[in-house]
Enzyme design. Sequence first.
Site, mmCIF file in Angstrom:
data_model
loop_
_atom_site.group_PDB
_atom_site.id
_atom_site.type_symbol
_atom_site.label_atom_id
_atom_site.label_comp_id
_atom_site.label_asym_id
_atom_site.label_seq_id
_atom_site.Cartn_x
_atom_site.Cartn_y
_atom_site.Cartn_z
ATOM 1 C CG ASP A 233 3.913 19.926 10.093
ATOM 2 O OD1 ASP A 233 4.576 19.948 9.032
ATOM 3 O OD2 ASP A 233 4.436 20.026 11.214
ATOM 4 C CG PHE A 261 4.351 27.343 7.797
ATOM 5 C CD1 PHE A 261 5.429 27.655 6.989
ATOM 6 C CD2 PHE A 261 4.581 26.504 8.889
ATOM 7 C CE1 PHE A 261 6.699 27.183 7.243
ATOM 8 C CE2 PHE A 261 5.851 26.013 9.154
ATOM 9 C CZ PHE A 261 6.910 26.354 8.324
ATOM 10 C CG HIS A 279 14.748 27.825 15.613
ATOM 11 N ND1 HIS A 279 15.584 27.147 16.476
ATOM 12 C CD2 HIS A 279 13.969 26.867 15.045
ATOM 13 C CE1 HIS A 279 15.310 25.854 16.419
ATOM 14 N NE2 HIS A 279 14.337 25.671 15.572
#
Length: 369
Positions: A233, A261, A279
């Site tokens: 992260d 990412f 999403h």
Amino acid sequence: MDGLKFRTAKPKLPPAAIVGFLGRIRDGLTGLTRRMVPPPVAVVEMLTGFWASQSISVMAKFGVADHMSENAATSSRALAEKLELHPDALYRIMRALSTVGIFAEDRAGEFRLTPIGATLRTDHPQSMRYFSIYQGQLNWDNWGALDHCARTGGNAIEHLHGKKPFEHISGTPERADIFDKGMVNVSDMELDPVLAAYDFSPFKTIADIGGGYGAVLASILMLNPGARGVLFDLPQTADGAKRYFEAAGLGPRVTVEGGSFFDGVPGGADAYLMKHIVHDWSDEESILIMKNIRAKIPASGKLLLVEHVIPAPGVPHFSKFLDLEMLVATTGRERTEEEYRALMAKAGFRLDRIVPTISLASVIEGSPI
């Protein structure tokens, strides 16, 4: 790590009452309930729903539930004195929320928590406190700009703040912390159903991409003691994840890395998990993230997306409103099965199957092609 819990046993499915409630959400809360009231009354109830949501958020912000219990009544005046709030205003808010089941008011005008209201406690095993704060305090203005979204198709955060959504959210430590803990609250609601529905035991190393503070990966590892994990992260979130894994006794089994990412992801895993990540992003951005995973995943590996899947037209489903949250607050969207199939194909994956759970989310499993 305030607000995060460790799972040390097999996942417990929610009781029947919660399953029924989730089913009603999944089915859109339509049908009989709406037909029982005159149409204008139904519209008024829908239009004024934000009165209750903002009241809940304010109670969560001040931690009112943390000073209450389900077993003993408390006066709003005593709570106001303890929390330095206005006694009359607090009473009026609590009285209103007692009509929707957050508090229970007795004949003496004192209050106790209901099982629903108890989820506003910070220490509740299925706490919704930080998600409530996020929705009422940080996400409030965004929904007020839905008209901008309708006119332009752009998200509200960029319109209001001039920054990309996640740049704005992570712009201050306090805002980022509330968001991360709010997402943990939502994740906890879905996590046990996901763990019960999907078998992670075949995997030796599981990489959680965009895994936040690590609650999902920690739970998977506790249920699969032979597995190792990789948490990836943003650097500031990864720092919190390291502390979480150490506190859970999982430090030796987890590699924590910080980065974006969009630039790449760690290698060395045979399963790459993303829970409510795709999403958040447009098709182009989602494909780039998955292509970065495709570059590192072995031929026998699995891509696992935990997402809501929009059903057929005309079928009521919570995901259709969640899609509006994506419109307002991100560049992303909720998607249908076919849209996920096409998206994965463009990134070099084949959609193998969709594993439903009793919660709102499903596990979308894919393989490299």
